[in-house]
Scaffold this motif. Structure first.
Motif, short mmCIF file in Angstrom:
data_model
loop_
_atom_site.label_atom_id
_atom_site.label_comp_id
_atom_site.label_asym_id
_atom_site.label_seq_id
_atom_site.Cartn_x
_atom_site.Cartn_y
_atom_site.Cartn_z
N HIS A 59 0.84 -1.20 0.00
CA HIS A 59 0.00 0.00 0.00
C HIS A 59 0.87 1.26 0.00
O HIS A 59 0.59 2.23 -0.71
CB HIS A 59 -0.92 0.01 1.22
CG HIS A 59 -2.02 -0.99 1.14
ND1 HIS A 59 -2.85 -1.28 2.21
CD2 HIS A 59 -2.45 -1.78 0.12
CE1 HIS A 59 -3.72 -2.20 1.85
NE2 HIS A 59 -3.50 -2.52 0.59
N ILE A 62 2.14 1.90 -3.44
CA ILE A 62 1.10 2.43 -4.34
C ILE A 62 0.99 3.95 -4.16
O ILE A 62 0.99 4.72 -5.12
CB ILE A 62 -0.26 1.75 -4.06
CG1 ILE A 62 -0.23 0.30 -4.54
CG2 ILE A 62 -1.40 2.52 -4.74
CD1 ILE A 62 -1.45 -0.50 -4.11
N ASP A 128 -9.70 6.33 -6.98
CA ASP A 128 -9.15 5.05 -7.44
C ASP A 128 -7.98 4.61 -6.58
O ASP A 128 -7.85 3.42 -6.25
CB ASP A 128 -8.71 5.17 -8.90
CG ASP A 128 -8.11 3.88 -9.44
OD1 ASP A 128 -8.85 2.88 -9.52
OD2 ASP A 128 -6.91 3.86 -9.76
N VAL A 129 -7.12 5.55 -6.18
CA VAL A 129 -5.99 5.21 -5.31
C VAL A 129 -6.51 4.75 -3.95
O VAL A 129 -6.04 3.75 -3.39
CB VAL A 129 -5.05 6.41 -5.13
CG1 VAL A 129 -3.94 6.09 -4.13
CG2 VAL A 129 -4.45 6.82 -6.47
N GLU A 131 -9.34 3.36 -3.31
CA GLU A 131 -9.93 2.03 -3.46
C GLU A 131 -8.88 0.94 -3.55
O GLU A 131 -9.08 -0.17 -3.05
CB GLU A 131 -10.84 2.01 -4.69
CG GLU A 131 -12.12 2.81 -4.50
CD GLU A 131 -12.94 2.93 -5.77
OE1 GLU A 131 -12.44 2.50 -6.84
OE2 GLU A 131 -14.07 3.46 -5.70
N GLN A 132 -7.74 1.25 -4.14
CA GLN A 132 -6.65 0.27 -4.18
C GLN A 132 -6.13 -0.03 -2.77
O GLN A 132 -5.82 -1.17 -2.44
CB GLN A 132 -5.50 0.78 -5.04
CG GLN A 132 -5.79 0.82 -6.53
CD GLN A 132 -4.59 1.30 -7.31
OE1 GLN A 132 -3.54 0.67 -7.30
NE2 GLN A 132 -4.73 2.43 -7.97
N SER A 135 -8.53 -2.29 -0.88
CA SER A 135 -8.90 -3.53 -1.55
C SER A 135 -8.54 -4.79 -0.77
O SER A 135 -9.00 -5.87 -1.10
CB SER A 135 -8.25 -3.60 -2.94
OG SER A 135 -6.84 -3.65 -2.82
#
Length: 228
Positions: A59, A62, A128-129, A131-132, A135
């Motif tokens: 994470h 990312i 979107d970040v 949500e990654q 996840s």
């Protein structure tokens, strides 16, 4: 109504701050879980926490990559939040492995709740970040099941872990509020959601988020068989 250049700059600063605090939170979680794994009662538990630590570092990578793509140095983005996050962990040192397990679960779920709430107000790319990062329900499920197992093996843990969970929530909310006010964090978020955002609106948002975080935490504690 159009968005002014000042509002755009303010929102961009908010996104960089959001990713900065996320990055340092994930890096700290990796370090904490890696350390806690050494005190696991079984090798299986050590492997479980080690695997979750790896997920936290993924994470971090990312978010770090996203900051780099924005032209923001990850260390520069994290530094303003280091003191607050470190202070939280200093004030919430677990007494044993079971408290470490509860801390990992509470921090994981409360952070996910907070990111989910923030995602309501941000642009699609930032969402979107988030949500990654969210996840990995796998990690949350593993922590939940291990806590249930520990409580089933030793019901005497229930009152202690319930009290510990409430303290963790209180400390987490206090630190989140401090970060929000010191860095004008939520007013920057509101800039993207509505025109005319001000300190009063930010304070109201803090109250709303705090209430929702507490309700979600209480529900999860009940699901574990603990009083919220």
């Amino acid at each position: 109504m159009g968005t002014s250049s000042a509002d755009t700059a303010r929102y961009d600063r908010f996104v960089a701050d959001l990713f900065g605090v996320m990055a340092y939170g994930e890096l700290s979680a990796f370090e904490r879980l890696s350390s806690d794994a050494r005190y696991s009662p079984t090798l299986h538990d050590r492997a479980v926490l080690g695997r979750i630590a790896v997920i936290e570092f993924q994470h971090y990578e990312i978010v770090s990559a996203k900051l780099a793509a924005m032209g923001v140095d990850v260390e520069d983005a994290m530094l303003p939040f280091q003191a607050a996050v470190d202070h939280f962990h200093e004030r919430t040192r677990p007494a044993d492995w079971y408290e470490s397990l509860m801390k990992a679960y509470v921090v994981d779920t409360v952070s996910a709740d907070f990111y989910r709430m923030v995602a309501r107000y941000v642009d699609a790319e930032t969402r979107d970040v988030i949500e990654q990062i969210q996840s990995s329900e796998e990690a949350t499920a593993v922590l939940r099941q291990r806590l249930k197992g520990a409580l089933a093996d030793d019901p005497r843990l229930a009152s202690r872990l319930a009290l510990w969970g409430r303290r963790l929530l209180g400390e987490a909310v206090t630190q989140a509020q401090r970060v929000g006010y010191e860095h004008a964090f939520l007013s920057g978020l509101l800039t993207n959601a509505e025109s005319g955002a001000n300190d009063a609106a930010a304070r109201e948002l803090v109250r709303s988020l705090t209430t929702e975080l507490a309700e979600n935490h209480s529900r999860r504690m009940v699901q574990l068989g603990l009083s919220g």
